[in-house]
Design a protein around this motif. Structure first.
Motif, short mmCIF file in Angstrom:
data_model
loop_
_atom_site.label_atom_id
_atom_site.label_comp_id
_atom_site.label_asym_id
_atom_site.label_seq_id
_atom_site.Cartn_x
_atom_site.Cartn_y
_atom_site.Cartn_z
N GLY A 88 0.82 -1.20 0.00
CA GLY A 88 0.00 0.00 0.00
C GLY A 88 0.84 1.24 0.00
N ARG A 89 0.18 2.32 -0.26
CA ARG A 89 0.85 3.62 -0.32
C ARG A 89 1.38 3.99 1.05
NH1 ARG A 89 -2.81 8.38 -2.11
NH2 ARG A 89 -3.34 8.22 0.07
N PRO A 123 -0.25 -4.74 9.41
CA PRO A 123 -1.45 -4.02 8.98
C PRO A 123 -1.15 -2.56 8.66
CG PRO A 123 -1.81 -5.13 11.09
CD PRO A 123 -0.35 -5.24 10.77
N THR A 124 -1.79 -2.08 7.65
CA THR A 124 -1.74 -0.65 7.35
C THR A 124 -2.68 0.00 8.35
OG1 THR A 124 -1.40 -1.18 5.04
CG2 THR A 124 -2.04 1.08 5.56
#
Length: 139
Positions: A88-89, A123-124
């Protein structure tokens, strides 16, 4: 077993103690309990893997140098980044070049894992924590 007044006196004196209780005694709200358990399930594998690497690093330092420098939050964050993956970003990745000694410990750690081992997902935080936080704000 200490009485309530005895515990208050201990608190005033600065004595610490723990009280054993059940999860359901503390978390009586069903949705909050479910969210908390989900967070524990996400974080536990990350914490375990990070601690194994940190312990290996400390043992190696003691064996080779006889001492260990101060282990700060950055060190433990790097351990977490090293043994997990995140996508992810804005996902932070472990930079092997920044900490050679930790990288050497990481390589030993990775050699001990079973073939085909998949590192736990980190986790993000925005993705996983925001819904829970939003829910708590509505209570």
């Amino acid at each position: 077993m200490a009485t309530r007044q005895a515990r208050r006196n201990d608190n005033k004196a600065g004595n610490l103690y723990s009280v054993m209780t059940g999860f359901n005694t503390i978390f009586t709200h069903q949705k909050l309990a479910a969210t908390t358990l989900q967070a524990v399930q996400l974080v536990s594998p990350v914490v375990i893997a990070s601690n194994v690497l940190a312990n290996l690093y400390v043992l190696r330092c003691l064996e080779t140098e006889g001492n260990v420098h101060t282990l700060d939050q950055t060190f433990f964050s790097n351990c977490m980044y090293a043994v997990t993956h995140s996508t992810g970003r804005g996902a932070v990745q472990f930079d092997r070049a920044k900490d050679v000694k930790l990288t050497e410990s990481l390589d030993l750690y990775l050699q001990q894992l079973p073939q085909g081992h998949q590192p736990p997902e980190r986790p993000t935080y925005i993705k996983d924590v925001s819904p829970a936080t939003s829910y708590l704000l509505l209570l």
